[in-house]
Design a protein around this motif. Structure first.
Motif, PDB file in Angstrom:
ATOM      1  N   PRO A 150       0.834  -1.214   0.000  1.00 53.03           N
ATOM      2  CA  PRO A 150       0.000   0.000   0.000  1.00 53.03           C
ATOM      3  C   PRO A 150       0.863   1.257   0.000  1.00 53.03           C
ATOM      4  CG  PRO A 150      -0.772  -1.581   1.645  1.00 53.03           C
ATOM      5  CD  PRO A 150       0.545  -2.105   1.146  1.00 53.03           C
ATOM      6  N   VAL A 151       0.399   2.274  -0.717  1.00 50.95           N
ATOM      7  CA  VAL A 151       1.159   3.518  -0.767  1.00 50.95           C
ATOM      8  C   VAL A 151       1.039   4.270   0.555  1.00 50.95           C
ATOM      9  CG1 VAL A 151      -0.714   4.923  -1.760  1.00 50.95           C
ATOM     10  CG2 VAL A 151       1.651   5.569  -2.177  1.00 50.95           C
ATOM     11  N   GLY A 152      -0.093   4.105   1.270  1.00 51.08           N
ATOM     12  CA  GLY A 152      -0.227   4.758   2.567  1.00 51.08           C
ATOM     13  C   GLY A 152      -1.586   5.396   2.752  1.00 51.08           C
ATOM     14  N   VAL A 153      -1.609   6.534   3.429  1.00 52.54           N
ATOM     15  CA  VAL A 153      -2.839   7.288   3.650  1.00 52.54           C
ATOM     16  C   VAL A 153      -3.128   8.114   2.401  1.00 52.54           C
ATOM     17  CG1 VAL A 153      -4.015   9.004   5.075  1.00 52.54           C
ATOM     18  CG2 VAL A 153      -2.383   7.407   6.123  1.00 52.54           C
ATOM     19  N   THR A 154      -4.335   7.995   1.882  1.00 49.28           N
ATOM     20  CA  THR A 154      -4.705   8.715   0.663  1.00 49.28           C
ATOM     21  C   THR A 154      -5.750   9.775   0.974  1.00 49.28           C
ATOM     22  OG1 THR A 154      -6.448   7.121   0.064  1.00 49.28           O
ATOM     23  CG2 THR A 154      -4.216   6.679  -0.741  1.00 49.28           C
ATOM     24  N   ALA A 155      -5.682  10.887   0.246  1.00 47.17           N
ATOM     25  CA  ALA A 155      -6.649  11.977   0.398  1.00 47.17           C
ATOM     26  C   ALA A 155      -7.503  12.061  -0.860  1.00 47.17           C
ATOM     27  CB  ALA A 155      -5.930  13.307   0.631  1.00 47.17           C
ATOM     28  N   HIS A 156      -8.784  12.322  -0.680  1.00 48.84           N
ATOM     29  CA  HIS A 156      -9.729  12.362  -1.803  1.00 48.84           C
ATOM     30  C   HIS A 156     -10.564  13.627  -1.697  1.00 48.84           C
ATOM     31  CE1 HIS A 156      -8.905   8.028  -2.593  1.00 48.84           C
ATOM     32  NE2 HIS A 156      -8.656   8.065  -1.294  1.00 48.84           N
ATOM     33  N   ILE A 157     -10.389  14.523  -2.647  1.00 47.18           N
ATOM     34  CA  ILE A 157     -11.117  15.792  -2.663  1.00 47.18           C
ATOM     35  C   ILE A 157     -12.170  15.691  -3.758  1.00 47.18           C
ATOM     36  CG2 ILE A 157     -10.928  18.284  -2.912  1.00 47.18           C
ATOM     37  CD1 ILE A 157      -8.055  18.036  -1.907  1.00 47.18           C
ATOM     38  N   HIS A 227      -0.534  17.987   3.947  1.00 48.56           N
ATOM     39  CA  HIS A 227      -0.171  17.197   5.123  1.00 48.56           C
ATOM     40  C   HIS A 227       0.977  16.241   4.786  1.00 48.56           C
ATOM     41  CE1 HIS A 227      -0.460  14.737   8.688  1.00 48.56           C
ATOM     42  NE2 HIS A 227      -1.379  15.546   9.174  1.00 48.56           N
ATOM     43  N   PRO A 228       2.044  16.231   5.564  1.00 49.42           N
ATOM     44  CA  PRO A 228       3.209  15.413   5.228  1.00 49.42           C
ATOM     45  C   PRO A 228       2.963  13.910   5.309  1.00 49.42           C
ATOM     46  CG  PRO A 228       3.470  16.419   7.398  1.00 49.42           C
ATOM     47  CD  PRO A 228       2.273  17.051   6.772  1.00 49.42           C
ATOM     48  N   GLU A 229       1.891  13.480   5.980  1.00 52.40           N
ATOM     49  CA  GLU A 229       1.617  12.046   6.097  1.00 52.40           C
ATOM     50  C   GLU A 229       0.675  11.537   5.000  1.00 52.40           C
ATOM     51  OE1 GLU A 229       3.123  10.072   8.075  1.00 52.40           O
ATOM     52  OE2 GLU A 229       4.131  11.547   9.341  1.00 52.40           O
ATOM     53  N   ILE A 230       0.250  12.401   4.095  1.00 53.74           N
ATOM     54  CA  ILE A 230      -0.570  11.974   2.961  1.00 53.74           C
ATOM     55  C   ILE A 230       0.356  11.512   1.836  1.00 53.74           C
ATOM     56  CG2 ILE A 230      -2.154  12.756   1.155  1.00 53.74           C
ATOM     57  CD1 ILE A 230      -3.536  12.391   3.804  1.00 53.74           C
ATOM     58  N   SER A 231       0.126  10.294   1.355  1.00 49.20           N
ATOM     59  CA  SER A 231       1.011   9.713   0.339  1.00 49.20           C
ATOM     60  C   SER A 231       0.467   9.824  -1.075  1.00 49.20           C
ATOM     61  CB  SER A 231       1.265   8.235   0.661  1.00 49.20           C
ATOM     62  OG  SER A 231       1.898   8.094   1.913  1.00 49.20           O
ATOM     63  N   HIS A 232      -0.847   9.963  -1.211  1.00 53.35           N
ATOM     64  CA  HIS A 232      -1.441  10.095  -2.543  1.00 53.35           C
ATOM     65  C   HIS A 232      -2.693  10.946  -2.428  1.00 53.35           C
ATOM     66  CE1 HIS A 232      -2.297   9.026  -6.721  1.00 53.35           C
ATOM     67  NE2 HIS A 232      -3.574   8.949  -6.355  1.00 53.35           N
ATOM     68  N   ILE A 233      -2.932  11.767  -3.453  1.00 55.79           N
ATOM     69  CA  ILE A 233      -4.075  12.674  -3.474  1.00 55.79           C
ATOM     70  C   ILE A 233      -4.851  12.462  -4.762  1.00 55.79           C
ATOM     71  CG2 ILE A 233      -4.830  15.086  -3.449  1.00 55.79           C
ATOM     72  CD1 ILE A 233      -1.990  15.678  -2.173  1.00 55.79           C
ATOM     73  N   THR A 234      -6.168  12.294  -4.650  1.00 57.48           N
ATOM     74  CA  THR A 234      -7.025  12.350  -5.826  1.00 57.48           C
ATOM     75  C   THR A 234      -7.850  13.627  -5.734  1.00 57.48           C
ATOM     76  OG1 THR A 234      -8.955  11.190  -4.905  1.00 57.48           O
ATOM     77  CG2 THR A 234      -7.192   9.835  -5.804  1.00 57.48           C
ATOM     78  N   PHE A 235      -7.936  14.333  -6.856  1.00 59.26           N
ATOM     79  CA  PHE A 235      -8.656  15.600  -6.888  1.00 59.26           C
ATOM     80  C   PHE A 235      -9.404  15.727  -8.198  1.00 59.26           C
ATOM     81  CE2 PHE A 235      -8.745  19.962  -8.528  1.00 59.26           C
ATOM     82  CZ  PHE A 235      -9.536  20.576  -7.572  1.00 59.26           C
ATOM     83  N   THR A 236     -10.659  16.130  -8.115  1.00 48.67           N
ATOM     84  CA  THR A 236     -11.454  16.469  -9.288  1.00 48.67           C
ATOM     85  C   THR A 236     -11.944  17.889  -9.113  1.00 48.67           C
ATOM     86  OG1 THR A 236     -12.177  14.184  -9.591  1.00 48.67           O
ATOM     87  CG2 THR A 236     -13.467  15.880 -10.689  1.00 48.67           C
ATOM     88  N   GLY A 237     -11.648  18.746 -10.092  1.00 49.11           N
ATOM     89  CA  GLY A 237     -12.049  20.144  -9.970  1.00 49.11           C
ATOM     90  C   GLY A 237     -11.420  20.994 -11.043  1.00 49.11           C
ATOM     91  N   SER A 238     -11.179  22.247 -10.718  1.00 46.50           N
ATOM     92  CA  SER A 238     -10.697  23.206 -11.714  1.00 46.50           C
ATOM     93  C   SER A 238      -9.199  23.047 -11.962  1.00 46.50           C
ATOM     94  CB  SER A 238     -10.980  24.626 -11.234  1.00 46.50           C
ATOM     95  OG  SER A 238     -10.143  24.955 -10.134  1.00 46.50           O
ATOM     96  N   VAL A 239      -8.761  23.579 -13.104  1.00 53.38           N
ATOM     97  CA  VAL A 239      -7.337  23.529 -13.458  1.00 53.38           C
ATOM     98  C   VAL A 239      -6.514  24.315 -12.453  1.00 53.38           C
ATOM     99  CG1 VAL A 239      -5.638  24.170 -15.204  1.00 53.38           C
ATOM    100  CG2 VAL A 239      -7.812  23.157 -15.908  1.00 53.38           C
ATOM    101  N   ASP A 240      -6.973  25.504 -12.104  1.00 52.18           N
ATOM    102  CA  ASP A 240      -6.205  26.337 -11.181  1.00 52.18           C
ATOM    103  C   ASP A 240      -6.028  25.657  -9.820  1.00 52.18           C
ATOM    104  OD1 ASP A 240      -5.861  28.289 -13.051  1.00 52.18           O
ATOM    105  OD2 ASP A 240      -7.476  29.584 -12.322  1.00 52.18           O
ATOM    106  N   THR A 241      -7.104  25.067  -9.304  1.00 54.43           N
ATOM    107  CA  THR A 241      -6.989  24.379  -8.021  1.00 54.43           C
ATOM    108  C   THR A 241      -6.133  23.130  -8.153  1.00 54.43           C
ATOM    109  OG1 THR A 241      -9.185  25.193  -7.409  1.00 54.43           O
ATOM    110  CG2 THR A 241      -8.280  23.401  -6.090  1.00 54.43           C
ATOM    111  N   GLY A 242      -6.241  22.433  -9.291  1.00 55.11           N
ATOM    112  CA  GLY A 242      -5.397  21.265  -9.532  1.00 55.11           C
ATOM    113  C   GLY A 242      -3.919  21.611  -9.493  1.00 55.11           C
TER     114      GLY A 242
END
Length: 268
Positions: A150-157, A227-242
């Motif tokens: 596993p890559v670790g703790v993942t964040a999903h926006i 957050h330094p303990e987040i290993s992967h982030i998924t994000f769906t939204g605008s280009v600027d925020t991406g």
């Protein structure tokens, strides 16, 4: 309403975050309102999380990652995800009504979205015990192999327009691979992501494997992606925020999966 589909207003809508399997409210009592876009009326108020709540969610994710969730075999993870799919289908009517109430989309479309969310859990349930390493032939005096971990703790926006579908699309593969998840739903549409926490718990997935922190994107989202303990982030939204997500992730070398909008102007 909507081609004869039955529409009953749901009761006991969630007004809390979910961290470590428990309902949590913001430390300072701050809230944000989720409104019915058809009427402009407030449906419920949910907590406006901040640094403390994000840290708490990440810590609970780490505990599950290194303990109760890691100890479960891939085959059992797959069975649990299949149970999540079945429970989502059992609760489809209520979930669809909540999705329509929260996002304003037609009820028939929400029913399709709920089935798609269930199908994501079902699909990745079948993959959970099939992510295997390789042996590499280097000669008779060597042994070389690869091992997937596993890559670790993942964040999903999550965006407002497909709340449960986008949550399932990111969380289901993360859990299938043995990761844990912290979900930040859109400020406008947080309800089904919170309800999903109860369904995931009912399926037997340990507390802390799936956490939900509600609040503003420019607060919770920024804290979470940095957050330094987040290993992967998924994000769906605008280009600027991406772009902001990528820059924030780069500081602690987290990988990212981005789906960025490219909408053309439309005259209706």
């Amino acid at each position: 309403m909507d081609d004869g589909l039955k529409f009953n207003l749901p009761k006991n809508l969630p007004t809390h975050m979910v961290i470590g399997g428990e309902p949590v409210f913001s430390e300072d009592g701050a809230t944000v309102s989720t409104m019915d876009p058809a009427t402009g009326e407030v449906i419920v108020d949910v907590p406006a999380g901040g640094t403390k709540e994000v840290n708490q969610a990440v810590e609970n994710s780490k505990i599950a990652l290194e303990g109760s969730w890691r100890s479960i075999t891939p085959a059992e993870r797959g069975r649990m995800l299949n149970r999540v799919a079945a429970i989502i289908r059992r609760e489809a009517q209520n979930l669809a009504v909540v999705e329509t109430l929260d996002s304003g989309k037609p009820l028939r479309e929400s029913h399709g979205d709920i089935e798609t969310a269930a199908a994501y859990f079902e699909y990745y349930a079948g993959i959970a015990d099939k992510m295997q390493g390789d042996t590499i032939p280097l000669g008779s005096d060597y042994i070389s192999l690869t091992l997937h971990e596993p890559v670790g703790v993942t964040a999903h926006i999550i965006p407002w327009n497909f709340p449960l579908v986008t949550t399932a699309r990111g969380v289901a593969p993360a859990l299938a691979a043995g990761n844990t998840a912290v979900v930040k739903p859109a400020t406008q549409t947080p309800l089904t992501a919170i309800i999903l926490a109860g369904l995931i718990a009912e399926a037997g997935i340990p507390a802390g494997a799936y956490n939900v922190v509600t609040g503003r994107g420019d607060v919770v989202g920024d804290i979470l992606t940095g957050h330094p303990e987040i290993s992967h982030i998924t994000f769906t939204g605008s280009v600027d925020t991406g772009k902001r997500v990528m820059r924030s992730a780069a500081d602690h070398v987290a990988s990212v999966t981005l789906e960025l909008g490219g909408k053309s102007p439309v005259v209706v």
